[in-house]
Design an enzyme around this catalytic site. Sequence first.
Site, short mmCIF file in Angstrom:
data_model
loop_
_atom_site.label_atom_id
_atom_site.label_comp_id
_atom_site.label_asym_id
_atom_site.label_seq_id
_atom_site.Cartn_x
_atom_site.Cartn_y
_atom_site.Cartn_z
N GLU A 423 0.99 -1.16 0.12
CA GLU A 423 -0.06 -0.10 0.01
C GLU A 423 0.95 1.21 -0.01
O GLU A 423 1.84 1.46 0.95
CB GLU A 423 -0.94 -0.13 1.49
CG GLU A 423 -1.72 1.05 1.33
CD GLU A 423 -2.33 1.50 2.75
OE1 GLU A 423 -2.05 0.60 3.63
OE2 GLU A 423 -3.07 2.30 3.17
N ASP A 496 -0.81 -0.63 5.71
CA ASP A 496 -0.68 -0.15 7.12
C ASP A 496 -1.72 -0.70 8.04
O ASP A 496 -2.83 -1.30 7.52
CB ASP A 496 -1.08 1.42 6.92
CG ASP A 496 0.21 2.05 6.28
OD1 ASP A 496 -0.26 3.29 5.85
OD2 ASP A 496 1.10 1.51 5.92
N ASP A 498 -3.94 0.21 9.79
CA ASP A 498 -4.74 1.44 9.98
C ASP A 498 -6.18 1.17 9.19
O ASP A 498 -6.09 0.00 8.49
CB ASP A 498 -4.59 2.60 9.83
CG ASP A 498 -3.97 3.00 8.31
OD1 ASP A 498 -3.46 3.96 7.94
OD2 ASP A 498 -4.34 2.02 7.75
N ASP A 500 -7.30 2.40 6.50
CA ASP A 500 -7.02 2.49 5.13
C ASP A 500 -6.53 1.06 4.59
O ASP A 500 -6.69 0.54 3.69
CB ASP A 500 -6.22 3.76 4.65
CG ASP A 500 -7.02 5.00 4.85
OD1 ASP A 500 -6.43 5.95 4.77
OD2 ASP A 500 -8.25 4.74 4.94
#
Length: 638
Positions: A423, A496, A498, A500
Amino acid sequence: MAEYNESQIQVLEGLEAVRKRPGMYIGSTSERGLHHLVYEIVDNAVDEALAGYCNEINVEILEDNSISVKDNGRGVPLGIHHKMKIPAVEVVYTILHAGGKFGGEGYKVSGGLHGVGASVVNALSSNLKVEACNGDGLFEIKFERGKKVQDLKKIEECKKRGTKVVFKPDADIFTVTTFNTDTLIQRFREMAFLNKKLKITLEDKRDTEVEKYEFYYEGGITSFVEYLNKGKEAVHKKPVYFESTDKETEVEIAFQYTTAYSENIYSFVNNINTIEGGTHLEGFKRGITKTFNDYARKFNILKEKDSNLSGDDIREGMTAIVSIRVKDPQFEGQTKTKLGNSEVTGIVNSTIIEKLNYYLEENPKEAKAILDKALAAARAREAARKARELVRRKNVLESTTLPGKLADCQEKDASKCELYLVEGDSAGGSAKQGRDRKFQAILPMWGKMINVEKTRADKIYGNDKLSPVITAIGGGIGNDFDLEKIRYAKIILMADADVDGAHIRTLLLTFFFRYMRPLVEKGHIYIAQPPLFKLAKRGMNDIYCYSDDELEQKLIEFEENGIKRESINIQRYKGLGEMNSEQLWETTMNPETRTILRVELEDAVLADQMFTVLMGEEVAPRREFIEKNAKYVKNLDV
Ligand code: 28F
């Protein structure tokens, strides 16, 4: 030497065989094998239901991970077995390959290993108790590891006939002895769908608040189709349902089209999920394709000049259950989940042709809606073929160009190569620098990935986010997908930790599940596990932690060695970009030191529903899922 008669010797040899090689009888001694024990006992109760004498089965997980299964059938027979001179129940629970219905009457229509199940479960349980209530009272017999420890004896009078079995899987045999409630829920829900009007309840009594579930579907497999289509927009309101019984074979079929593009067809034989398909599924597909094409020609929906609709066109957006019952099923394939009985193809095929023709003639509106969708699919397929041709021609012109952003590896033997889908360009850059270019390729993913759950196939080819992935992996997509052609043995998603990152990972998994399913089924997809924390202290090497628990554990260790928590600098990683290439290599890419999670496809039905609910068009089911599961979320970053 105690006096053993030949039936006791047979018992001992049987138990010995099962305990020595349990995998031969229940597949494995891991979590799957553990749950198989429950299915074997429940199958016996389901047989009693299919015989028409039981309509409720109650399953309980007790606090010590014992299982209790109770039915309200006639009660397992207790009379003395004419040959073995012991009670019938003792024969069923101690003689291997016993219990199959004697002679031709009735047939065992559940479970694969049916009939052998009870004695195998008994041999693999540290203790097992059978209670049966019949006209003469409540009787009980007990075993330990398959050996009888208490003769059959009358306990008391009783009113409600039935059988109850309580067993505890033997911890000496099973690597896992903790039952997974969701696994049992999934299977019992499926059993209730496949056996209409049978109530199956499950109570998990291991926690203080007892969870109770109840599965009961008057609609049977029609309800199953409605359940699978929850979250999708139906093309015709009511699912279509057919059933037919010829002397040896019962056929039940239900289907309903939605506006989705994927096809979801699940087939069962005697309640077993035939994941590898077989003759019943072949007969179904053939009948559907023929009947819809004949109807389309007859009513001029297909013009003279039009070619036939393909099976794929017709099945696009179809959710279907094909459930048959046969006396003597022949299972083939790698996991014995492919039906081999050749006569079944014709039986199912003719059932479909006869019943579907009648349905279409009686329901022209629904017929038109379904065929319009199939025609649109045919046009889209044609467009996708042209798009593919275009891409191929372009590639041929520019030789087979791999996507510009791909940093390929040097190794040409796919079985040694890995492709990291990373990513973001910055992490992509670190990954390119940090990797071992001999066998690791990097393809940075950027921007919003499309949600294939809401996209028709022809849009996939052209998509600028996905086509580099498709080209890099090299196996094609959809029905063209060929596992032999893939260029990497591992496809590792690195994003990540997180929201996203989770989103792009989910979108990629949706794509792989819908358009490269064998890649998922054969375990080629992995998820990289970057560290969540870095612990730094002067004079000490950096330490990486991959979870909150691990961090806590490390800090406790430090404290035990007199190093205070305050003296350590704890960095929580927000994204891959915060690591330089060496750190990324050491913590997340080096096969010697990294952790990668392999994506396993335990249950295609469940996975299919998850993708529909989580990624599909309808919001309500997604909201319901989130509300139900929000309590499990940890460190949600807002
Ligand atoms: C909790 C698990 O196992 N229920 C069962 C029956 C009822 C009959 C039966 C079973 C004789 C030996 C073939 C009773 N009366 N629940 C259960 N309920 N087995 S197992 O007979 C089995 C035959 O094996 C039964 C008249 N006919 C059949």
